[in-house]
Write a protein that holds these residues in place. Sequence first.
Motif, short mmCIF file in Angstrom:
data_model
loop_
_atom_site.label_atom_id
_atom_site.label_comp_id
_atom_site.label_asym_id
_atom_site.label_seq_id
_atom_site.Cartn_x
_atom_site.Cartn_y
_atom_site.Cartn_z
N ALA A 168 0.83 -1.21 0.00
CA ALA A 168 0.00 0.00 0.00
C ALA A 168 0.86 1.25 0.00
CB ALA A 168 -0.93 -0.01 1.20
N LEU A 169 2.03 1.18 0.61
CA LEU A 169 2.95 2.32 0.63
C LEU A 169 3.83 2.38 -0.61
CD1 LEU A 169 4.11 2.16 4.37
CD2 LEU A 169 2.66 3.93 3.34
N GLY A 170 3.76 1.36 -1.44
CA GLY A 170 4.61 1.32 -2.64
C GLY A 170 6.03 0.89 -2.35
N SER A 171 6.25 0.24 -1.22
CA SER A 171 7.60 -0.20 -0.84
C SER A 171 7.99 -1.44 -1.64
CB SER A 171 7.66 -0.51 0.66
OG SER A 171 7.28 0.61 1.43
N ARG A 172 9.24 -1.50 -2.05
CA ARG A 172 9.77 -2.67 -2.73
C ARG A 172 10.32 -3.63 -1.67
NH1 ARG A 172 12.06 -3.89 -7.82
NH2 ARG A 172 12.30 -6.16 -7.83
N VAL A 173 9.86 -4.88 -1.66
CA VAL A 173 10.24 -5.85 -0.64
C VAL A 173 11.33 -6.76 -1.18
CG1 VAL A 173 9.45 -7.75 0.81
CG2 VAL A 173 7.97 -5.77 0.45
N TYR A 174 12.40 -6.91 -0.40
CA TYR A 174 13.48 -7.83 -0.72
C TYR A 174 13.52 -8.89 0.36
CZ TYR A 174 14.92 -4.32 -4.10
OH TYR A 174 14.94 -3.44 -5.16
N ASP A 175 13.09 -10.09 0.00
CA ASP A 175 12.89 -11.19 0.94
C ASP A 175 14.01 -12.21 0.75
OD1 ASP A 175 12.03 -13.31 2.46
OD2 ASP A 175 9.96 -13.26 1.74
N SER A 176 14.77 -12.48 1.80
CA SER A 176 15.90 -13.41 1.67
C SER A 176 15.45 -14.82 1.30
CB SER A 176 16.70 -13.45 2.98
OG SER A 176 15.92 -14.00 4.03
N ALA A 177 14.26 -15.23 1.74
CA ALA A 177 13.78 -16.57 1.43
C ALA A 177 13.45 -16.72 -0.05
CB ALA A 177 12.55 -16.90 2.28
N GLU A 178 13.14 -15.62 -0.71
CA GLU A 178 12.79 -15.67 -2.13
C GLU A 178 13.93 -15.23 -3.03
OE1 GLU A 178 10.08 -16.92 -3.17
OE2 GLU A 178 8.94 -17.04 -1.31
N GLN A 179 14.77 -14.32 -2.55
CA GLN A 179 15.79 -13.73 -3.42
C GLN A 179 17.21 -13.96 -2.94
OE1 GLN A 179 13.46 -10.21 -2.80
NE2 GLN A 179 13.38 -9.79 -5.00
N GLY A 180 17.39 -14.66 -1.79
CA GLY A 180 18.73 -14.90 -1.29
C GLY A 180 19.32 -13.64 -0.67
N ALA A 181 20.65 -13.60 -0.64
CA ALA A 181 21.34 -12.45 -0.06
C ALA A 181 21.10 -11.20 -0.91
CB ALA A 181 22.83 -12.74 0.05
N VAL A 182 21.15 -10.05 -0.25
CA VAL A 182 20.92 -8.75 -0.91
C VAL A 182 22.12 -7.86 -0.64
CG1 VAL A 182 19.40 -6.76 -1.12
CG2 VAL A 182 18.42 -9.01 -0.58
N ARG A 183 22.62 -7.22 -1.69
CA ARG A 183 23.75 -6.29 -1.55
C ARG A 183 23.35 -4.95 -2.13
NH1 ARG A 183 29.36 -8.01 -4.17
NH2 ARG A 183 29.56 -9.16 -2.22
N LEU A 184 23.56 -3.88 -1.33
CA LEU A 184 23.22 -2.53 -1.78
C LEU A 184 24.32 -1.57 -1.36
CD1 LEU A 184 21.84 -0.54 0.76
CD2 LEU A 184 20.38 -2.57 0.76
N ARG A 185 24.36 -0.43 -2.02
CA ARG A 185 25.34 0.62 -1.73
C ARG A 185 24.59 1.83 -1.20
NH1 ARG A 185 30.48 1.54 -3.69
NH2 ARG A 185 30.64 -0.74 -3.73
N LEU A 186 24.53 1.97 0.12
CA LEU A 186 23.82 3.08 0.75
C LEU A 186 24.60 4.37 0.50
CD1 LEU A 186 21.25 3.33 2.61
CD2 LEU A 186 22.85 3.58 4.51
N GLY A 187 23.91 5.37 0.01
CA GLY A 187 24.54 6.64 -0.33
C GLY A 187 24.71 6.82 -1.81
#
Length: 737
Positions: free
Chosen positions: A698-717
């Motif tokens: 409802a808020l339009g948030s993108r969900v990254y779920d480890s059970a479905e997509q495994g590990a997640v890597r992002l570059r904050l900034g």
Amino acid sequence: MFALALGLLALRFLPALPSIGWLIAMPVVALMLLPFRTYPLAFFLLGLSWACFSAQSALNDRLKPALDGQTRWVEGRVTGLPQRTGDGVRFELTDSRSRKTHLPERIRVFWRGGPEVRSGERWRLAIALKRPFGLLNFHGFDQEAWLLAQRIGATGSVKDGERLAPARNAWRDSVRQRLMAVDARGREAGVAALVLGDGSGLAAEDWQVLQDTGTVHLLVISGQHIGLLAGLVYGLVAGLARYGCWPRAWPWLPWACGLAFAAALAYGLLAGFGVPVQRACVMVGLVLLWRLRFRHLGIWWPLLLALNGVLMLEPLASLQPGFWLSFAAVAVLGLAFGGRLGPWRLWQAWTRPQWMIAIGLFPVLLVLGLPISLSAPLANLVAVPWISLVVLPLALLGTVLLPLPFVGEGLLWLAGGALDGLFIGLAWLAGLVPAWVPTEVAPVYWCISLLGAVLLLLPKGVPFRLLGWPMLLLAVFPPRTLVPHGQVEVVQLDVGQGQALILRTRHHTLLYDAGPRSGAFDLGARVVLPSLRKLGVGTLDMMLLSHADADHAGGAVAIANGMPITRVVGGETERLPTVLGTQPCVSGEQWRWDGVSFELWQWADAVAGNPKSCVLLVQANGERLLLTGDIDRAAEQALLSTPLAVPTDWLQAPHHGSRSSSSWAFLQRLTPKSVLISRGRGNAFGHPHQQVLERYRALGSRVYDSAEQGAVRLRLGAFAPPVVARSQRRFWRERLP
């Protein structure tokens, strides 16, 4: 033959299998090409089509998605050797049947607290079935590939069961039971591993010693053992013939070759006939055939024939690391010993192969993401002849003579004593030089190191051979890409029903939560610590444990034992192990690392448990990440009155997306653009709850779920999209939702 091998090996790198139309068309086109003498292309297509057809049949035999998570009564026969663990037994079922339901041919199950299970028995079991699935981290072990290579179509946990029929034709299990009952100086499991290739009884400490010293291949059945036994049998017949003790009516050479090959096959069957054994039996057969027919085959023709033979029997073997290590080791020795002028001295023939194996397998271990033993050449100098000439002959002879009172037991007692002495020495060496986990290496540097290893394996006198050393060392000390100033690299690891996030600035590293631990199964040691080392982290500046629950802090002790930690902060210091020296979480504490700001918060009215989680806010170039641990709605309400309650770019879903957290008021204030959820697939808690997911949508948030997509890597900034482990497509992985 080389084109056929390339076609069979190409399966390993396919992102998706071809459609049924292409599977039919490829062999037809290959057969049409044969009259035009385009043999390489024809055999490449034949190999690829056979490998794809075999892989597709294995995928079709997986558990249907509609049955995932359901509990069914299943009848089946226990196959292989059941593995007894500290809290249960793990085994495989074949010929599985369930009323009105089609099940995969092979099911791998775990029975917590279960009774004694023997190979060959028939059971009726209530199993909570699951599709083949596993944790997926960057450069980590791929459980799904391993399960597919074993043709296991489903996994599950046993709830109840009854034995329907006793064991039949379970001679391997009977031999193991007999070996485990004999006094072998406390090394019964090691003797069973040598004789049967069953390492399930070895303690975790023993496996660690073997890994640190690069001697794992000696305690599982390898080609060296098969070749040694065949050579002993051949030499025995030849010796009897030489001294006139062999019947003159029987030509000794055909009998020596035939008996040697029969011994190799018998030992291979006793050991389960895995990939190294298959390769060794094929090559031993070719060598004996050459000896019988007096034809010189060299090393590369038997190796290529063995490669094709193994892959034709089981194309999915290329998904296993052991396949590549097995054939690469033989290829290294072939390259090292070929093209030499004059024989080596005895000490050179003893020492040089170990160093050449270490050099030649370095790029292979590197690309497979496996630890590299720095002490392996030294350890194998002693361990290889000791196992081959002392322990293994005693163990095999003792096993054969077990029916004779006291004789077999005495030989196995000697074998166990010799093995125990070897382990004492290996443990001492492992304590001095543990295995090295290399950092991530860019593909271009790996290719250069591979070329350097090949140069070093060439004979002396080859031009530019010594340039191989700097080329090889480029992978040991690769140029590091530092995180830009003012940014932070965030990696949410896939640790199942738990949590662990690595935060790296340019010169500092913080670990938020340490992964779960359940009994001896410690994901802090199995996943978190190797991931830190893969990222090149030598020291943790801070380990922040949100609270003391086992799914968040269970792996903390293993990480502290494996890596120096400057400071440990926790939300529940009173419940955390005292060995960690944990400092309490102080609300309002702030600091800056390399242009990135950090701030802590904890609900002052929380007594214990989830509400007392230590919350961390990270800001880099105006992009925010809020790590909330397992706070509940009450703690969320308290957080709304603090400076941390501001619009957030990234939110770690409180309490794994539980219904008791992620209140609407909390989410409306933070309006996260993206949400990180760390949880186990099909967990018993129902995380994340459907209502919580609907709020995020409802808020339009993108969900990254480890059970479905495994590990997640992002570059904050950097305000850039993240990278998920399952974005790298492989045909054996389920597609992203």
